[in-house]
Design a protein around this motif. Structure first.
Motif, PDB file in Angstrom:
ATOM      1  N   PRO A  53       0.825  -1.205   0.000  1.00 56.95           N
ATOM      2  CA  PRO A  53       0.000   0.000   0.000  1.00 56.95           C
ATOM      3  C   PRO A  53       0.862   1.259   0.000  1.00 56.95           C
ATOM      4  O   PRO A  53       2.046   1.218   0.322  1.00 56.95           O
ATOM      5  N   LYS A  54       0.241   2.356  -0.377  1.00 62.37           N
ATOM      6  CA  LYS A  54       0.921   3.649  -0.357  1.00 62.37           C
ATOM      7  C   LYS A  54       0.228   4.552   0.668  1.00 62.37           C
ATOM      8  O   LYS A  54      -0.985   4.617   0.728  1.00 62.37           O
ATOM      9  N   PRO A  60      -3.821  11.851   7.283  1.00 60.29           N
ATOM     10  CA  PRO A  60      -3.418  10.888   8.317  1.00 60.29           C
ATOM     11  C   PRO A  60      -4.414   9.733   8.394  1.00 60.29           C
ATOM     12  O   PRO A  60      -5.619   9.912   8.239  1.00 60.29           O
ATOM     13  N   GLY A  61      -3.899   8.551   8.618  1.00 59.02           N
ATOM     14  CA  GLY A  61      -4.759   7.386   8.766  1.00 59.02           C
ATOM     15  C   GLY A  61      -5.299   6.821   7.476  1.00 59.02           C
ATOM     16  O   GLY A  61      -6.243   6.034   7.493  1.00 59.02           O
ATOM     17  N   VAL A  62      -4.702   7.177   6.332  1.00 60.16           N
ATOM     18  CA  VAL A  62      -5.211   6.746   5.030  1.00 60.16           C
ATOM     19  C   VAL A  62      -4.118   6.047   4.230  1.00 60.16           C
ATOM     20  O   VAL A  62      -3.014   6.564   4.081  1.00 60.16           O
ATOM     21  N   LEU A  63      -4.441   4.846   3.729  1.00 58.43           N
ATOM     22  CA  LEU A  63      -3.557   4.107   2.834  1.00 58.43           C
ATOM     23  C   LEU A  63      -4.288   3.856   1.521  1.00 58.43           C
ATOM     24  O   LEU A  63      -5.499   3.680   1.495  1.00 58.43           O
ATOM     25  N   ARG A  64      -3.534   3.826   0.435  1.00 63.42           N
ATOM     26  CA  ARG A  64      -4.107   3.546  -0.885  1.00 63.42           C
ATOM     27  C   ARG A  64      -3.558   2.215  -1.382  1.00 63.42           C
ATOM     28  O   ARG A  64      -2.368   1.934  -1.263  1.00 63.42           O
ATOM     29  N   LEU A  65      -4.441   1.383  -1.931  1.00 62.22           N
ATOM     30  CA  LEU A  65      -4.040   0.048  -2.360  1.00 62.22           C
ATOM     31  C   LEU A  65      -4.632  -0.281  -3.722  1.00 62.22           C
ATOM     32  O   LEU A  65      -5.835  -0.128  -3.943  1.00 62.22           O
TER      33      LEU A  65
END
Length: 382
Positions: A53-54, A60-65
């Motif tokens: 993930p990126k 804050p608290g956010v990932l992109r997959l």
């Protein structure tokens, strides 16, 4: 004409085509976690899925997959508060989202989310967007709800709700490289507006666990409880002081673990959630010195539960008892909002290995990972 040697078909017949399973199309997802737990959540994703993930730097608290497998696998993430199917729509105004191409894409994501759950899991749709009360947004919510046979939730209080977020994005215009000279005017970045849609994959936050039958006041967030259990590491003897309604013990899923709390209401809530707690005072636990390999505690913040005055007495006594119970080299994991008091209370028995600042419901507690140091020769026992 003779048949090819070894062939089973008639002379001149073509071999049967071999069916090749098409790979699942890659889709973009947004994974939300408790701000501060991004590194742990990213590690969990890497353990489960091949695509790393990126982290979203500005959120804050956010990932992109980017993920090409079955979406239901994402619902098993223990550190995810929510998972959204993400799309970008190259339209400058929200009215463009009513166009067939973009509306159909959002509707498809909604149907895919609904299909992940038993029939009846969703009863309403809630649109979260800037200008939600405008005519365009109201129409979008109404059209989506109608197509999905759901009602529109304008209160935000319903629990079986399909959440759809619509947000404008500023995309930078990519300019071709050109030769620069001192006479050139400085370049100014140009942006254009697009819209993004995020469709939640679950009718309620993933941190709202199915096991939580009893909601005890001040109970630790399940994602944080799971993080504390992971940070404590593998251990034969695990002890949860101030266990409350049992969140950390349940998230750890270890049969040999023990938990204690002097509050009858907490023990009743924990029993309803499936955990039996000991009626032990966290400052005087009837276990041998060094019994525990790991200890965890969600300490009273002095706000909803207890007070700062109470904590001034509790913290030194509890940390001294935890040091007695924990073997040298063992791990202690503590959650507290009383930052200064906690750090001032730490004695020479403890070494701070890691500090993780969190953002929880308007508060900013910290997770402390401590190592129990071996007593120096000639020193008195803690």
């Amino acid at each position: 004409m003779k048949a090819v040697k070894g062939g089973k078909g008639k002379p001149g017949s073509k071999p049967e085509p071999v069916s090749v399973k098409k790979p699942e199309p890659t889709a973009e997802y947004i994974i939300e976690t408790v701000p501060g737990l991004e590194q742990l959540a990213s590690a969990e994703v890497r353990e489960r899925f091949p695509s790393p993930p990126k982290k979203e730097r500005d959120e804050p608290g956010v990932l992109r997959l980017a993920f090409s497998g079955k979406a239901e696998r994402l619902l098993a993430l223990r550190l995810a508060v929510a998972v959204f199917r993400w799309r970008m729509h190259p339209v400058p105004r929200p009215t463009g989202l009513l166009g067939h191409q973009y509306f159909s894409a959002i509707l498809s994501d909604c149907r895919a989310a609904i299909a992940l759950h038993p029939e009846g899991s969703f009863t309403s749709l809630r649109l979260a967007a800037a200008g939600r009360a405008t005519e365009v947004m109201a129409r979008l919510a109404s059209e989506l709800a109608k197509a999905l046979n759901l009602t529109v939730d304008n209160t935000g209080e319903e629990t079986q709700t399909l959440l759809v977020r619509l947000r404008p994005l500023q995309k930078k215009v990519e300019k071709p490289p050109r030769r620069r000279s001192r006479d050139d005017a400085p370049e100014v970045d140009e942006f254009y507006t697009v819209w993004e849609s995020l469709v939640s994959l679950s009718p309620r936050p993933l941190s709202t666990r199915a096991w939580r039958v009893s909601n005890y006041p001040g109970a630790v967030n399940a994602c944080v409880g799971y993080a504390m259990a992971k940070l404590a590491g593998e251990s034969e003897h695990f002890l949860n002081l101030c266990a409350g309604s049992g969140t950390i013990l349940i998230e750890r899923e270890q049969k040999t673990a023990l938990g204690c709390d002097t509050s009858k209401a907490a023990r009743t809530a924990a029993a309803a959630n499936g955990v039996e707690l000991k009626d032990w005072d966290a400052t005087a636990v009837p276990l041998d010195d060094g019994w525990a390999d790991a200890i965890a505690a969600d300490l009273p913040f002095g706000q909803r539960i207890g007070s700062h005055k109470d904590n001034v007495k509790l913290y030194p006594a509890l940390l001294t008892e935890a040091a007695r119970l924990l073997r040298p080299g063992g791990t202690g994991v503590f959650l507290t909002h009383e930052i200064r008091l906690f750090e001032e209370t730490l004695g020479p028995q403890w070494k701070i290995e890691r500090v993780i600042p969190l953002a929880l419901g308007g508060m900013h507690p910290r997770l402390y990972v401590l190592e129990r140091l071996a007593p120096k020769k000639g020193a008195r026992k803690a």
